[in-house]
Design a protein around this motif. Structure first.
Motif, PDB file in Angstrom:
ATOM      1  N   VAL A 298     -10.125   1.968   3.848  1.00 31.88           N
ATOM      2  CA  VAL A 298      -9.166   1.082   3.211  1.00 31.88           C
ATOM      3  C   VAL A 298      -8.617   0.035   4.185  1.00 31.88           C
ATOM      4  N   VAL A 299      -8.677  -1.210   3.741  1.00 30.77           N
ATOM      5  CA  VAL A 299      -8.033  -2.294   4.486  1.00 30.77           C
ATOM      6  C   VAL A 299      -6.872  -2.816   3.638  1.00 30.77           C
ATOM      7  N   ASP A 300      -5.710  -2.899   4.268  1.00 33.88           N
ATOM      8  CA  ASP A 300      -4.525  -3.406   3.562  1.00 33.88           C
ATOM      9  C   ASP A 300      -4.367  -4.882   3.923  1.00 33.88           C
ATOM     10  N   ASN A 301      -4.867  -5.724   3.042  1.00 37.01           N
ATOM     11  CA  ASN A 301      -4.897  -7.159   3.361  1.00 37.01           C
ATOM     12  C   ASN A 301      -3.499  -7.748   3.521  1.00 37.01           C
ATOM     13  N   ALA A 302      -2.518  -7.068   2.959  1.00 40.39           N
ATOM     14  CA  ALA A 302      -1.156  -7.579   3.117  1.00 40.39           C
ATOM     15  C   ALA A 302      -0.688  -7.445   4.557  1.00 40.39           C
ATOM     16  N   ARG A 303      -1.359  -6.565   5.316  1.00 35.42           N
ATOM     17  CA  ARG A 303      -0.902  -6.353   6.672  1.00 35.42           C
ATOM     18  C   ARG A 303      -1.901  -6.808   7.731  1.00 35.42           C
TER      19      ARG A 303
ATOM     20  N   LEU B 277      -5.465  -4.264  -1.614  1.00 38.38           N
ATOM     21  CA  LEU B 277      -6.333  -3.451  -0.761  1.00 38.38           C
ATOM     22  C   LEU B 277      -7.798  -3.777  -0.992  1.00 38.38           C
ATOM     23  N   THR B 278      -8.586  -3.619   0.066  1.00 37.29           N
ATOM     24  CA  THR B 278     -10.037  -3.634  -0.089  1.00 37.29           C
ATOM     25  C   THR B 278     -10.558  -2.258   0.295  1.00 37.29           C
ATOM     26  N   LEU B 279     -11.393  -1.679  -0.556  1.00 38.02           N
ATOM     27  CA  LEU B 279     -11.999  -0.384  -0.257  1.00 38.02           C
ATOM     28  C   LEU B 279     -13.481  -0.591   0.003  1.00 38.02           C
ATOM     29  N   ARG B 280     -13.919  -0.056   1.119  1.00 36.29           N
ATOM     30  CA  ARG B 280     -15.292  -0.213   1.547  1.00 36.29           C
ATOM     31  C   ARG B 280     -15.931   1.165   1.543  1.00 36.29           C
ATOM     32  N   VAL B 281     -17.141   1.269   1.034  1.00 37.71           N
ATOM     33  CA  VAL B 281     -17.825   2.565   0.932  1.00 37.71           C
ATOM     34  C   VAL B 281     -18.727   2.792   2.144  1.00 37.71           C
ATOM     35  N   LEU B 282     -18.661   4.002   2.700  1.00 32.41           N
ATOM     36  CA  LEU B 282     -19.592   4.426   3.740  1.00 32.41           C
ATOM     37  C   LEU B 282     -20.390   5.616   3.216  1.00 32.41           C
ATOM     38  N   ASP B 283     -21.693   5.652   3.486  1.00 32.60           N
ATOM     39  CA  ASP B 283     -22.446   6.872   3.192  1.00 32.60           C
ATOM     40  C   ASP B 283     -22.176   7.857   4.317  1.00 32.60           C
TER      41      ASP B 283
ATOM     42  N   GLY C 205      -3.935  27.175  -3.766  1.00 38.39           N
ATOM     43  CA  GLY C 205      -4.989  28.189  -3.859  1.00 38.39           C
ATOM     44  C   GLY C 205      -6.345  27.691  -3.407  1.00 38.39           C
ATOM     45  N   LEU C 206      -6.571  26.385  -3.530  1.00 37.17           N
ATOM     46  CA  LEU C 206      -7.857  25.808  -3.120  1.00 37.17           C
ATOM     47  C   LEU C 206      -7.716  25.044  -1.808  1.00 37.17           C
ATOM     48  N   ALA C 207      -6.514  24.943  -1.293  1.00 34.80           N
ATOM     49  CA  ALA C 207      -6.253  24.142  -0.107  1.00 34.80           C
ATOM     50  C   ALA C 207      -6.861  22.753  -0.291  1.00 34.80           C
ATOM     51  N   HIS C 208      -6.718  22.237  -1.489  1.00 33.94           N
ATOM     52  CA  HIS C 208      -7.339  20.971  -1.870  1.00 33.94           C
ATOM     53  C   HIS C 208      -6.313  19.839  -1.863  1.00 33.94           C
ATOM     54  N   SER C 209      -6.656  18.753  -1.170  1.00 33.14           N
ATOM     55  CA  SER C 209      -5.799  17.568  -1.155  1.00 33.14           C
ATOM     56  C   SER C 209      -6.437  16.461  -1.972  1.00 33.14           C
ATOM     57  N   SER C 210      -5.681  15.927  -2.911  1.00 29.64           N
ATOM     58  CA  SER C 210      -6.118  14.720  -3.596  1.00 29.64           C
ATOM     59  C   SER C 210      -5.054  13.664  -3.325  1.00 29.64           C
ATOM     60  N   TYR C 211      -5.304  12.440  -3.748  1.00 26.60           N
ATOM     61  CA  TYR C 211      -4.429  11.343  -3.343  1.00 26.60           C
ATOM     62  C   TYR C 211      -4.210  10.332  -4.449  1.00 26.60           C
ATOM     63  N   LEU C 212      -3.004   9.795  -4.475  1.00 31.19           N
ATOM     64  CA  LEU C 212      -2.749   8.566  -5.203  1.00 31.19           C
ATOM     65  C   LEU C 212      -2.703   7.469  -4.142  1.00 31.19           C
ATOM     66  N   LEU C 213      -3.608   6.498  -4.280  1.00 30.98           N
ATOM     67  CA  LEU C 213      -3.650   5.360  -3.358  1.00 30.98           C
ATOM     68  C   LEU C 213      -3.221   4.147  -4.156  1.00 30.98           C
ATOM     69  N   GLY C 214      -2.052   3.621  -3.841  1.00 33.79           N
ATOM     70  CA  GLY C 214      -1.515   2.541  -4.641  1.00 33.79           C
ATOM     71  C   GLY C 214      -1.661   1.191  -3.982  1.00 33.79           C
TER      72      GLY C 214
ATOM     73  N   MET D 253       0.842  -1.201   0.000  1.00 32.27           N
ATOM     74  CA  MET D 253       0.000   0.000   0.000  1.00 32.27           C
ATOM     75  C   MET D 253       0.872   1.243   0.000  1.00 32.27           C
ATOM     76  N   PHE D 254       0.404   2.210  -0.746  1.00 33.91           N
ATOM     77  CA  PHE D 254       1.179   3.439  -0.898  1.00 33.91           C
ATOM     78  C   PHE D 254       0.205   4.610  -0.999  1.00 33.91           C
ATOM     79  N   VAL D 255       0.540   5.715  -0.309  1.00 32.55           N
ATOM     80  CA  VAL D 255      -0.313   6.904  -0.375  1.00 32.55           C
ATOM     81  C   VAL D 255       0.546   8.122  -0.681  1.00 32.55           C
ATOM     82  N   GLN D 256       0.129   8.903  -1.662  1.00 34.19           N
ATOM     83  CA  GLN D 256       0.800  10.171  -1.933  1.00 34.19           C
ATOM     84  C   GLN D 256      -0.244  11.271  -1.994  1.00 34.19           C
ATOM     85  N   GLN D 257       0.047  12.351  -1.289  1.00 29.11           N
ATOM     86  CA  GLN D 257      -0.899  13.465  -1.264  1.00 29.11           C
ATOM     87  C   GLN D 257      -0.468  14.545  -2.252  1.00 29.11           C
TER      88      GLN D 257
END
Lengths: 475, 475, 475, 475
Positions: free
Chosen positions: B119-124, B100-106, B10-19, B1-5
């Motif tokens: 996110v659950v990292d099944n490797a760990r 990884l397993t990604l689970r959606v919450l409303d 100007g928008l104080a906006h964070s997006s992510y690469l989730l690997g 699992m890898f995360v890059q922000q």
């Protein structure tokens, strides 16, 4: 409070900008410090603190250059007995950085003097929110305690305490900012993720699941991966204080004849950083080959004799300049020349050339299938070799060929293979230096071999065990 | 699992690469998507998923451009009823990304359709290690629920549940990756730190300390900061699918006379993005002034009429091109021209000029001390004004001057002040457009005023309350 | 044979790479010599010769830095008595460069020691194909002989001989490579074309049509344009040998308070290089203003006191670094600081500001038409003023205002005008330094005024001759 | 008047910006026209004229793209019957450009429709000061008239008239601006100098010394160098009007398997542009090799089948993009893909590899001295071969190997040699495509061989004339 991570790929090294409000600290800085100056500038912060968690074994720290550039104060472990201006800190010490309070913990284990910094953000709450733990705790791993000959058990024992009695006493929600990520040889099995939390590591870090101290010690003192040569040198350099960037020699472009003369000086060596196919095509006889991608710094620190004068062969002078930065990161400071005009100029000057043949997966398979008499040397680490390899391949890790070449026949056709072709080309350069006349590199390595459908599913692809071959691989 | 922000200032906006291992997802991408392509390339990963947490109100998302460039699948909230190709997901859905397993919450609240990805990292291990919660939970804050007229109480009530019944059910050690940081108007008081953990926020996030649902709702539906105009437009654009980068008009260099003619077309406006001292020195009469630093995108989205054709005046065409990117981030897509040769060419062409005088802290102090007849308008937000201000200053936030200018006398000398001089210059441009003849900008703003030793410690420095002045500030 | 020209815009200076086969010479190099190293590299040539035609009066030559970088030999006029390692040459000397033969001619006139290099390409023919004549003969003009006080007539007389007896003896087809082009103050009326031939100049160069020696001398010693101050300094520096690039002080970013303190040191000055509208908007009181375009180097050499420590205010630190290079070209070597964060940081620090109002062509016309009491100072050269100007405008060239400001009333509203607004802003800064309280810059200058339809066709647009105004302009 | 020359190295092509006062013409533009837009911008000029001297045979002109970008009018020879919007001009026509008058001369010879432009600068004098003569007259050479099969004698005869009756009627001092310099195949022996004068060429241009028309015709129609294949195509493309830059396919990064599939499509080919040592080390079987330096464009136009879809293998995608520009210059417009990840990715994918061995000068000498059975093919032009070569070497120019490979034995060890190793590697790729199994490249070529002290002074270094070897070289 603000945290920014800086990652140096080749060393898998993470350093940090830890910001209060207007001021900030840099934790475990890399040697080329401009990135921090720029980042602080972008955040409108002044760098006032430089925090060292320990005397790094695997790279040269930028604490002195950064202090020069900023006037910031260096904080370093008291037990490190550092020989430069600094505030020596140890467990019990604490200090402020804007709204933050930083508390020092002694966390020996990876190194004897290792400390960690626990951060409380007073603007938000009294409990620790972040831990800068250097090489004590990693994402999915712990710092290896076996780098100091004879002290492995003692350090592993201390590490157990540092982890269980200190770091794991922190709350689950505390974020963990280690000094290394996947790819570093300061641990065995770090995750790709570059930060974590105490709670997650407590539960899912395999090393922390070993409750028994002795079992823990045993697991970290046996079957450890090899440590590069420079790991035994960097700590001392860091404690003494490395040379400043401004004191280092400039990289001089040298025409072929000049380059040749310079390379024949006592203590000089030629380092070729082009791709393996270029090195294979033609190179200066006697050159080391380490291509400029991947773990360039680490392999250079590992196999190049320290204190050598290094002369570079590169695709361009820009690439050479970047390589010089990477070499300095591991204490190889005497990078003094680059071949001007590159190998084309060398060839036009009518100077001698060496060659290493390249073979594709198919060609390798055909050679072995055809029963050609050859020696196949798998130069990956034993742990990689054990997972899968071509039957009959001898396993000698690339750096070990510097001494273990004696196990091989210099007159035999010798094919070197690693995972992709880069490390094996380094190995090829070592063998050529040692008089091996017919060295061939497996382009694409085991990755290509597998992708081509041959290995490891294909049990046919074995190297024939002729008597000469068998004779070689017995130590 | 890898995360890059990825952080857009100007928008104080964070997006992510989730690997995962070889593949990765981009979470809440910005509109200019090259950064993701490069990052995935650097990591050797293929972008296969694009995850939207909600229909962003404050910026145009890059999901469609990114899908075009990569072939990745867009995942978006089922309740968003999006009109582009996507997989509609809602609570109960889950999917894999490598290990990884990604689970959606409303997690409705900030917007009605908002979801989060656990996110659950099944490797760990089997427990969640990361949460991508968009604008539901921030570092030190929660998403504001008051952006949809008439739905504030309902959304705030849902937000309470989303936080307490969903997100706070996650373990303390789970890392929190929100879509915004300090500076965003999607919350009120975010911290500078850009990630956190469930446990730390549970304990020290002020909004989460309000256990009573009604008190929570009240706190988030009263005295909220103003919302920029484009916050009511972006959601719909994101749901429909924004125009692709390739469909947008090119930025054409226009010579002064051409520029002038184009600017007189129906629906065209001139936007000057130079520094305030340049705008003050000379500008095209009628131009908007928003300088290209800081919150340029947000203020542009706020005060410029949507669907206008925008013609830029800049320091260079490079700066104009960068500004066009920033304008597109908030849905201002019709940026069609830039003044070629800049204002110098305009002046050499003998075309009309407007001016806004600049005053230093000292000059301002002298003017007020001398009892000059003037109106001092503090254009900061009420919350800033309340903390400290010059006595006698009228508070009208800059964007509000578009309508509240009627409270002021267009014939009076009007000094505008903000915290540093940038926003007040924007305010000056709005007043000039509305016929104010004598507008002066306080260079350095309250920051300079305070630094010069005048305010707020100095109670002398009050604006004299002449009758005309008093008459103005009463609403 | 190969010739490449290098043109430095701000100095209108042409230097040359003259290549034989493998080796080449650099003729009259600029001070920043990297361009030559790169060009020689691109051509695969080695720089072996550095040729000086004379001791340049208008710029600092790069001969020493270039010799350091290449090991090439410097050739300089024997009569120059240069104090650095060189081969001193004079008429009668000749030397080879590959296939080329270079023959030296003594061509005094512009300066006493001036020589020219005549090139024969032996690979093609025995007659001269090229002439490197420095400042003796230009395209459409000849070198001015009036730069040395008291020697003008003597030098003009020598120039006549140098031209008629030496250069015009060369064949018509010989190409002419001079050291300057249009814009240089080393001549009066150079053409935009940067090379020519002996035959064409013989026929169409106005100065060469004056057959009578005395008439020639008279024409070049009367009504000559002003010579910048540094013209009297550079020759001596070039003869002694300028400081090497590596010896010059670095440009240090200084925060506002630091910058202010440094600027108050003895011998320090502030130089603002932003555009005139930015300078006008706000600047540091007492600063010089010379904007970084156009003839920046020349005006800086002209009006800045030599040996001053120069502190820069710029749009960016990159721009400041480029300006430092341009300042060094005219011997202003002590450029030591740049205002970090620019004028915005200065204003935020609450420090004092100065201002210069800007007026458009329309505003200027209205002010004069309305009979406002003001002084209009046309700061162009007399030759420009004579061609056309606004009626009633006083003509004082910008640099002369350093002393001739006494002809003006410091308390009067003073409008400065030049051709475009740049030089007049420099003039405005000089007047502000000298206590003028109400200085206004005519943005766009006479160019804008004309373009707006007012001048010179429009005889209405005169400045009203009020008594106070008339009183001012009489010397 | 102002003249700026633009030189494209790979084509040895000179184009020009010819400026009047505010407007300018571009003469014989290259296909990538941004350089002209930038140059005109820098000079503050508007491009109003585009002047073609003839329908270029050796490159695709940028007239249409430039007209699109500027709105300028194209002037082209009437006899060219061009199919795009233009003003057709012929002898007798003249037109103004600011102060300049341009007069057209018909100067057929290099091509049938060729014209020249004579420039008078009315600001200076009534006689011509400059000549833009395309490929009629060069520095030290004249345009070759043999490019149109069957018309050589006729065109050579016309050329004689164009030179003697037209161009040489111009005054000696008139400057000559030709369309090509040293390295172009539009002439035989151009000088390195890029401009000249009528007078100098009249005296020292060897071709102009042949007073007798028939001798002149004979000299230009016999023993001419080979003309690249695309010379017969470009004229027609230029007359019809080449595709606009915007219409050309984009360069798509392709992963190894995709690349391989694409390369197997009908009409597709693989072009490897890396250095020869890299190509030799490993390449995609069947690839063409032309390295990206030197005469890349010309050789590509020469040996690649027109209308092919070209897939690139490069050191980087940046290099590939630059190569695509160079390919378009010779009408190779269908450059559609680049191997993403380069050859390393290909090898890791386990795909097949080809190899070409490299030998140094010493190795080559040893091989020949040792009497190894081999064929040495010197692939330089006959004129180069005649000057000096290794005894026994067969001379077949590289491009001719496409058909003359039949003179060689595909099963023999074949060593290819040129002057430096680049062209011979191209030759090696052609032989490999044609089934030669053992091809070796002489790295450093004759230059290295000579530098190493072997040739041509060393008569020992002959290739042994074994019977098999002799048998090969007889056609």
């Amino acid at each position: 409070m603000f945290v920014q991570q800086f990652f140096v790929k080749g060393l898998a090294h993470s350093s940090y900008l830890l910001g209060g409000t207007d001021t900030c600290a840099i934790v475990d800085p890399q040697r080329d410090v401009d990135v921090y100056l720029q980042a602080a500038e972008d955040m409108g912060m002044t760098i006032t603190h430089i925090l060292e968690t320990h005397l790094h074994a695997d790279f040269i720290s930028g604490h002195l250059d950064l202090a020069d550039a900023t006037g910031a104060t260096i904080y370093a472990p008291r037990a490190g007995n550092c020989q430069f201006d600094h505030v020596a800190v140890a467990e019990g010490d604490s200090f402020s950085l804007g709204d933050l309070t930083l508390r020092v913990l002694d966390t020996p284990g990876h190194t004897p003097e290792h400390i960690s910094y626990v951060v409380v953000d007073n603007a938000r709450g009294p409990e620790p929110c972040a831990l800068f733990c250097g090489d004590t705790l990693f994402v999915g791993d712990v710092g290896r305690p076996d780098l100091f000959p004879g002290q492995a058990v003692e350090l592993a024992t201390k590490l157990y305490s540092s982890l269980h009695d200190k770091l794991l006493q922190l709350p689950d929600f505390c974020e963990v900012y280690p000094a290394h990520g996947a790819g570093s040889l300061c641990g065995r099995a770090m995750g790709a993720k570059r930060t974590s939390t105490i709670g997650y590591e407590r539960r899912y870090n395999a090393a922390l699941q070993i409750a028994d101290r002795e079992a823990f010690v045993a697991s970290l003192t046996t079957n450890m991966p090899a440590a590069p040569d420079h790991f035994s040198r960097c700590s001392a350099i860091n404690a003494a204080g490395p040379a400043r960037a401004g004191e280092l020699p400039a990289l001089e472009p040298l025409r072929p004849q000049q380059f040749r003369e310079r390379s024949q000086r006592e203590g000089a060596l030629v380092l070729d950083i082009r791709g393996y196919e270029s090195f294979g095509g033609m190179h200066i006889p006697g050159a080391y080959h380490i291509d400029a991608g991947g773990n360039f710094s680490t392999f250079a620190g590992w196999i190049l004799p320290p204190d050598s004068e290094i002369l570079l062969v590169a695709n361009s002078e820009t690439q050479a300049a970047e390589a010089a930065v990477m070499l300095r990161r591991v204490g190889l400071d005497r990078v003094t020349g680059v071949l001007h005009g590159g190998m084309f100029a060398w060839a036009r000057a009518g100077l001698p050339l060496g060659h290493v043949g390249q073979v594709s997966a198919h060609e390798l398979q055909q050679m072995t299938a055809a029963g050609e008499e050859l020696v196949l040397v798998d130069v990956r680490a034993p742990s990689e070799y054990e997972k899968y390899h071509i039957e009959g391949a001898v396993n000698i890790p690339a750096p070990d060929l510097r001494t273990r070449y004696t196990e091989l026949d210099p007159g035999a056709r010798t094919i070197v293979i690693c995972s992709t072709g880069h490390r094996s080309s380094m190995a090829a350069s070592l063998l050529k230096q040692r008089g091996f006349t017919d060295v061939v590199n497996a382009a694409g390595g085991m990755t290509g071999y597998t992708a081509a459908g041959f290995a490891p599913e294909c049990p046919v692809c074995v190297v024939p065990h002729g008597p000469r071959f068998l004779g070689r691989q017995v130590a």
